[in-house]
Design a protein around this motif. Structure first.
Motif, PDB file in Angstrom:
ATOM      1  N   GLN A   1       0.868  -1.157  -0.017  1.00 29.21           N
ATOM      2  CA  GLN A   1      -0.017   0.033  -0.145  1.00 29.21           C
ATOM      3  C   GLN A   1       0.821   1.361   0.251  1.00 29.21           C
ATOM      4  O   GLN A   1       1.970   1.276   0.578  1.00 29.21           O
TER       5      GLN A   1
ATOM      6  N   HIS B   1     -11.814   3.404   7.255  1.00 26.74           N
ATOM      7  CA  HIS B   1     -11.648   2.309   6.675  1.00 26.74           C
ATOM      8  C   HIS B   1     -10.221   1.752   6.396  1.00 26.74           C
ATOM      9  O   HIS B   1      -9.825   0.386   6.850  1.00 26.74           O
ATOM     10  N   ARG B   2      -9.482   2.633   6.334  1.00 23.31           N
ATOM     11  CA  ARG B   2      -7.965   2.112   5.978  1.00 23.31           C
ATOM     12  C   ARG B   2      -7.318   1.799   7.438  1.00 23.31           C
ATOM     13  O   ARG B   2      -6.783   0.926   7.516  1.00 23.31           O
TER      14      ARG B   2
ATOM     15  N   ALA C   1      -8.965   0.755   9.764  1.00 25.82           N
ATOM     16  CA  ALA C   1      -9.693  -0.594  10.409  1.00 25.82           C
ATOM     17  C   ALA C   1      -9.018  -1.823   9.703  1.00 25.82           C
ATOM     18  O   ALA C   1      -8.913  -2.727  10.287  1.00 25.82           O
ATOM     19  N   ALA C   2      -8.707  -1.578   8.683  1.00 26.62           N
ATOM     20  CA  ALA C   2      -8.110  -2.694   7.726  1.00 26.62           C
ATOM     21  C   ALA C   2      -6.767  -2.819   8.150  1.00 26.62           C
ATOM     22  O   ALA C   2      -6.230  -4.133   8.497  1.00 26.62           O
ATOM     23  N   ALA C   3      -5.972  -1.702   8.590  1.00 22.88           N
ATOM     24  CA  ALA C   3      -4.521  -1.874   9.275  1.00 22.88           C
ATOM     25  C   ALA C   3      -4.706  -2.657  10.390  1.00 22.88           C
ATOM     26  O   ALA C   3      -3.826  -3.444  10.498  1.00 22.88           O
TER      27      ALA C   3
ATOM     28  N   ARG D   1      -6.946  -4.588  11.718  1.00 23.44           N
ATOM     29  CA  ARG D   1      -7.382  -5.928  11.599  1.00 23.44           C
ATOM     30  C   ARG D   1      -6.286  -6.823  11.116  1.00 23.44           C
ATOM     31  O   ARG D   1      -6.065  -7.900  11.634  1.00 23.44           O
ATOM     32  N   GLN D   2      -5.383  -6.572  10.105  1.00 28.97           N
ATOM     33  CA  GLN D   2      -4.395  -7.002   9.253  1.00 28.97           C
ATOM     34  C   GLN D   2      -3.345  -7.330  10.597  1.00 28.97           C
ATOM     35  O   GLN D   2      -2.916  -8.401  10.596  1.00 28.97           O
TER      36      GLN D   2
ATOM     37  N   GLU E   1      -4.648  -9.733  13.393  1.00 28.75           N
ATOM     38  CA  GLU E   1      -4.430 -11.391  12.885  1.00 28.75           C
ATOM     39  C   GLU E   1      -3.191 -11.841  12.598  1.00 28.75           C
ATOM     40  O   GLU E   1      -3.191 -13.028  12.820  1.00 28.75           O
TER      41      GLU E   1
ATOM     42  N   TRP F   1     -10.049 -12.310  12.569  1.00 31.03           N
ATOM     43  CA  TRP F   1     -10.687 -10.929  13.373  1.00 31.03           C
ATOM     44  C   TRP F   1     -12.167 -11.333  13.654  1.00 31.03           C
ATOM     45  O   TRP F   1     -12.602 -11.172  14.719  1.00 31.03           O
TER      46      TRP F   1
END
Length: 195
Positions: free
Chosen positions: A4, A35-36, A38-40, A42-43, A46, A57
């Motif tokens: 990214q 969004h970005r 939350a995705a970061a 989460r990744q 996990e 997650w």
């Protein structure tokens, strides 16, 4: 996150692409960054703390909801976890096969299903949550405690806005029509018969 572009570069490119278009850049950046982020998060979680417990997650969130609220109906677990009932069915089956949750019939309605943690699920959450919380501290390390509180409050207000006014807004945007059913993302093969 590998692959990214840095967030500042992304925001510069968006401004360059949109130029003088009548766009609310601050609100667009806020929603995009939710969004970005939350995705970061989460990744990261996990791939770190949840990896050792072989949890996704979503699996962790389902365990969290049942751990906090206790035995509850699956439709309520899905709503609290922010997932569909269909997604919950698969996650609950996986967690049950691992001995972490127990599925049982509702005492007054056999069509409804209740979820509860097993002793093993309870032990896992008691040992895993402190590690999970340490990663929450890690991902918020750039913020002071006061900034974390203000950010949490601002995000809470975003959620309240959607909860209080989202349905009305959706009806306005759809001219009162119900939303089109969601697709799974899979496309029917060209030669496959219609069912």
């Amino acid at each position: 996150m590998p692959g990214q572009r840095p967030i500042a570069e992304t925001e510069r490119m968006i401004r360059a692409k949109l130029g003088e278009a009548p766009v609310h850049h601050d609100q667009m950046a806020m929603v995009g960054n939710i969004h970005r982020a939350a995705a970061a998060v989460r990744q990261h979680v996990e791939n770190s703390v949840l990896r050792g417990s072989d949890l996704t997650w979503t699996g962790f969130v389902v365990l969290w909801v049942v751990w906090i609220w206790g035995r509850m109906e699956t439709r309520l677990v899905a709503a609290e976890a922010g997932i569909s009932k269909g997604t919950l069915t698969g996650v609950a089956r996986t967690l049950a096969s691992r001995g972490l949750v127990r599925r049982s019939e509702h005492p007054s309605d056999g069509r409804r299903v209740l979820l509860s943690l097993t002793d093993e699920g309870e032990e896992l959450m008691q040992s895993l949550f402190p590690q999970f919380n340490e990663e929450e501290v890690f991902v918020a390390a750039q913020l002071s405690d006061e900034e974390s509180r203000r950010t949490a409050d601002a995000l809470r207000r975003v959620v309240v806005q959607i909860e209080a006014h989202g349905e009305e807004r959706r009806r306005q945007l759809l001219d009162g029509e119900p939303p089109v059913p969601r697709r799974s993302g899979r496309r029917r093969a060209k030669d496959a018969p219609r069912t």
